[in-house]
Every structure is written in C-alpha cells, then in structure tokens.
Design an enzyme around this catalytic site. Structure first.
Site, PDB file in Angstrom:
ATOM      1  N   CYS A 364       0.813  -1.225   0.000  1.00 39.60           N
ATOM      2  CA  CYS A 364       0.000   0.000   0.000  1.00 39.60           C
ATOM      3  C   CYS A 364       0.845   1.274   0.000  1.00 39.60           C
ATOM      4  O   CYS A 364       0.635   2.170  -0.823  1.00 39.60           O
ATOM      5  CB  CYS A 364      -0.974  -0.016   1.176  1.00 39.60           C
ATOM      6  N   HIS A 418      -2.711   0.772   6.974  1.00 44.47           N
ATOM      7  CA  HIS A 418      -3.041   0.833   5.549  1.00 44.47           C
ATOM      8  C   HIS A 418      -3.152   2.276   5.092  1.00 44.47           C
ATOM      9  O   HIS A 418      -3.536   3.164   5.863  1.00 44.47           O
ATOM     10  CB  HIS A 418      -4.362   0.099   5.288  1.00 44.47           C
ATOM     11  N   GLU A 430      -6.128   1.751  -4.286  1.00 48.30           N
ATOM     12  CA  GLU A 430      -5.306   1.121  -3.262  1.00 48.30           C
ATOM     13  C   GLU A 430      -4.673  -0.183  -3.735  1.00 48.30           C
ATOM     14  O   GLU A 430      -5.144  -0.807  -4.688  1.00 48.30           O
ATOM     15  CB  GLU A 430      -6.158   0.817  -2.023  1.00 48.30           C
TER      16      GLU A 430
END
Length: 456
Positions: A364, A418, A430
């Site tokens: 990420c 995240h 993402e």
C-alpha cells in the site's frame, strides 16, 4: 318387401357393431397397458423425499452455523492481517533507519581511514626527525650547533636558524598528536555508527520476522476458512441437487400418470360416442364414414428481431497536469498489478520481502510513494511515517489526491496499517492486501484515522 327390409336391417347393422367393438377394444388396451406407448417414470417414495428434505435442511443449518462462525473467524483473520501490516510498517521504518545509519557509518569509516593516513604521514615526519638527530650524534642538535660556532656572529646566525627548525619539529610533534586524536575519534565514531547500523539491522530483521509470522497466521486462517466454507457449501449443493432430483422425478411421474389417465378417459369418451353414433346409424341407414378434415398447419410469421444501436464510447477527458493528477494517473497505470508484501520502489514494482520474496508488485505505501514520486514529490516509505510527515487533513476537508489512512486504534498513529489515494466521491485507489491486486473501490470509513496531503 317386409322380408327384404328385415333382412337388410339385420345384415346392415353388423358392420357398425363390429367397428364399435374394435374401437372399444383399442381403448381398453391403451388403458390396460400404457407402457406400450411410453415407459412410466419411477415415482420416489415419500420416505425418500422426506429423507432428502431432512438432509438438505441439515446441510442448510450447517451452512448457517459455519457462516456465523466464519464471521467471527474472519474478524480474527482481519486482525492478524492488520497486525501483519503494522509489523511490516515497523520493519520498513527500521530498514530506513538502518540504511541512513549505514550511510553515516560509511562516512565515519572513510573519515577514520583519512585520519589514519594523516597519522601515518605525521609519524613518518617524527621518524625522520629522530633519524636526523641520531645521525648528528645527539638528540639535542641545537646545543651542538651553538657550541661549534666560530664566533658570536655565527652563533647568532645558527641560533636563528635552529629556532626556525625547532619550531618546525615542534609542529611535527603537534601534528602527530592531533592526527592521533582525530584518528582515534574517527575510529570511535565509525565503530559507533557501525554498531548503530548493525543494531537497527537486527531490529529490522526481528520486525520482519514478526510481520512474517503474523502474515503466515493470517493466510493460514484465511485458507482454513475458505476450505470450511467450500466444504459445507458443497454438502448443501449436493443435498439440494438430490432433493431437486427426487422432486423432479415425482413431478414427472405424476405428470405422466395424469396424462395417461386423461388419455384413457378421452379414449373411453370417444369410444362411447362412436358406439352411440354407430348404434344410431345402424337403426336407420347403413354406416358411412366421413373422412376427418385434414389439419393444416399455418406458417408462423415471425416479426423481425429488434436491434439496439450500439452506444458510442465517450472519449476520455484531457489529463490534468497538476501534481495530484500526475500521481493519480501514475497509480492508475498500476491497476491490476499484484500486491507484493514490502514491494514497490520509486521507479515501479519491485520484489517483495519475506513471505512475498520473489513476487514483483506494490504494497500500500509502496504504491503511494511511487505515485507521488512521479509527480516530483518525495514522501516516506512506510504508511505511518507518511502520515506523521505530511500535513493532516480531516474527513470533512478531504480532497482528490489526499492520502487516507486506517488504524486499529484511531487515536494512536503507531497502529496505522493501511494507506490509499483518495479519488473523491467516496472512491479510493489502493493496493489492498496480499493475494489481491491494485484496484479502485469505495471508501471505507471504519478504522479511518485521518488524511494527509502530499501536495501541500
């Protein structure tokens, strides 16, 4: 005349009665033996259908129970995966610290080497001075030079020269002392920097081991859940298929029996009608037969199928030249690229770490850093460092291109696990998690800790 009429009535009625008898016999044969036309399907018993229904109900209850259990187990999987991401983030932070410490250590080592070379030069000067003194037969060349002068004038001249030489030799000694101190300090700094780098490397390795264990646990739990769910779903599907087969067989048997009964009733009705008609004809005139009108089949006229004209594909809009649009465009070019645990460099996908070693892709924070690097904006490698380093943005003030972060504890930035790029209209881009691919999806507000703005 009367005899002839009587004879005609007796003989003329026999063909009609024979025809009626044949028709009745044919009907009776159809009713008595329907299997001659088609084999009767097997009709499952009530016990068979009841058993299948019970089996299906049991399987459905198992599916319901496992689904409820999976909901709780999935929370455990999600928690393990979040802990894995946090541990990976910690590893990446330690790895960055180690790399910075290694740069310092390399510089300190180079400085120590330079100081050591200077010390060797200074020591060589001292050795040369000692050799000259020995060759002159005294460690005090100044005294010897003064005592061997031919007169006061020469003594004064030698004294001036010796003073300058003494100052030079004094400088040599000072330089040696200074070089020794510098070399020692440089060596100590190099040793300390190397020790720091080694310690950070060990901490990074430990963090990586923890992250790998969390990730292995998460994957194992996820695989076990998938296997359990597939097993009970298969059991339910088999039970449903069995029940549906029995129900279909019963329906077919009942339909067949109904058709046979209807056919027999219709045949009996026709036979009775023909018998009555034949009897009536026999009582009046000889039986005559009239051919039934031939059925005609009207051609089916089909209307031409309607066609829907294809809609033109709208042209893509012109790209925005801003840093935000450049970063988003760079990230969009990676859509579909596989998630790689620890993967992603400033130039594109890269090999992952640990459990994803050998898998080329992005995690990420690797994706967000890469995207903004293409826009000329440098941000840290890991997600928690990105959040800490960049200007904060509240939910109400989120703009397109902002980074959005999730944490297990929304009041503690160290639990961030995240990060994604906010696209506006509650949409994000993402790299989700291991085993998935880079995607665009809806914004998730659960666990949202805040946003940050790289373009600020």
């Amino acid at each position: 005349m009367g005899t002839t009429a009587t004879t005609q009535r007796r003989t003329g009625g026999r063909p009609a009665r024979r025809l009626a008898g044949v028709a009745v016999a044919a009907v009776l044969s159809l009713v008595a033996a329907p299997g001659i036309a088609a084999a009767a399907p097997t009709n499952p018993s009530d016990a068979q259908i009841d058993a299948a229904q019970q089996q299906t109900q049991t399987a459905a209850q198992q599916v319901e129970a496992i689904t409820a259990a999976l909901a709780g187990a999935q929370a455990s999987v999600d928690s393990a995966r979040e802990e894995s991401a946090i541990a990976l983030d910690a590893f990446q932070g330690k790895q960055a610290e180690h790399e910075a410490a290694q740069v310092v250590a390399d510089a300190a080592t180079a400085a120590a080497a330079a100081a050591a070379r200077d010390l060797e030069v200074a020591r060589a000067d001292v050795v040369s001075f000692a050799r000259q003194s020995y060759q002159q037969g005294s460690t005090s060349p100044t005294l010897e030079a003064l005592t061997t002068a031919d007169g006061p004038a020469q003594m004064l001249e030698r004294a001036a020269l010796l003073e300058a030489a003494g100052a030079h030799q004094g400088d040599v000694v000072v330089r040696v002392t200074t070089a020794e101190e510098q070399a020692r300090a440089a060596q100590e700094q190099a040793a300390a920097a190397l020790a720091d780098a080694a310690a950070l490397e060990e901490e990074a390795a430990a963090a990586l081991a923890v992250a790998e264990q969390y990730e292995r646990d998460a994957r194992a739990q996820a695989a076990a859940l998938a296997d359990q769910q597939a097993a009970v779903q298969q059991q339910l599907a088999q039970a449903q298929q069995s029940l549906q087969g029995l129900q279909a067989a019963r329906a077919e048997a009942e339909r067949f029996a109904a058709e046979q009964a209807a056919a027999a009733a219709a045949a009996a009705a026709r036979a009775e009608s023909e018998r009555a008609a034949a009897a009536q004809r026999a009582a009046t005139t000889p039986a005559t037969t009239t051919p039934a009108p031939r059925a005609t089949t009207q051609p089916v006229v089909r209307a031409p199928a309607a066609t829907t004209p294809a809609r033109p594909v709208p042209a893509a809009g012109a790209a925005n030249g801003s840093a935000v649009e450049t970063a988003i465009a760079a990230a969009r070019e990676q859509l579909g690229v596989i998630y790689s645990w620890g993967g992603g460099s400033l130039t594109g996908p890269s090999m992952g770490w640990g459990i994803d070693a050998g898998i080329v892709g992005f995690d990420c924070s690797g994706l967000t850093r890469y995207a903004y690097a293409q826009a000329g904006i440098s941000i840290p490698r890991n997600s928690s460092a990105q959040y800490k380093a960049l200007p904060k943005v509240s939910r109400a003030d989120l703009q397109r291109g902002d980074l959005v972060f999730w944490a297990t504890n929304t009041s503690n930035a160290s639990t961030i696990h995240h990060v994604a790029i906010y696209l506006g209209n509650d949409r994000i881009l993402e790299a989700p998690q291991s085993g998935s691919r880079i995607r665009e999806t809806s914004m998730r507000w659960g666990g949202f800790i805040g946003g940050a703005r790289p373009s600020a």
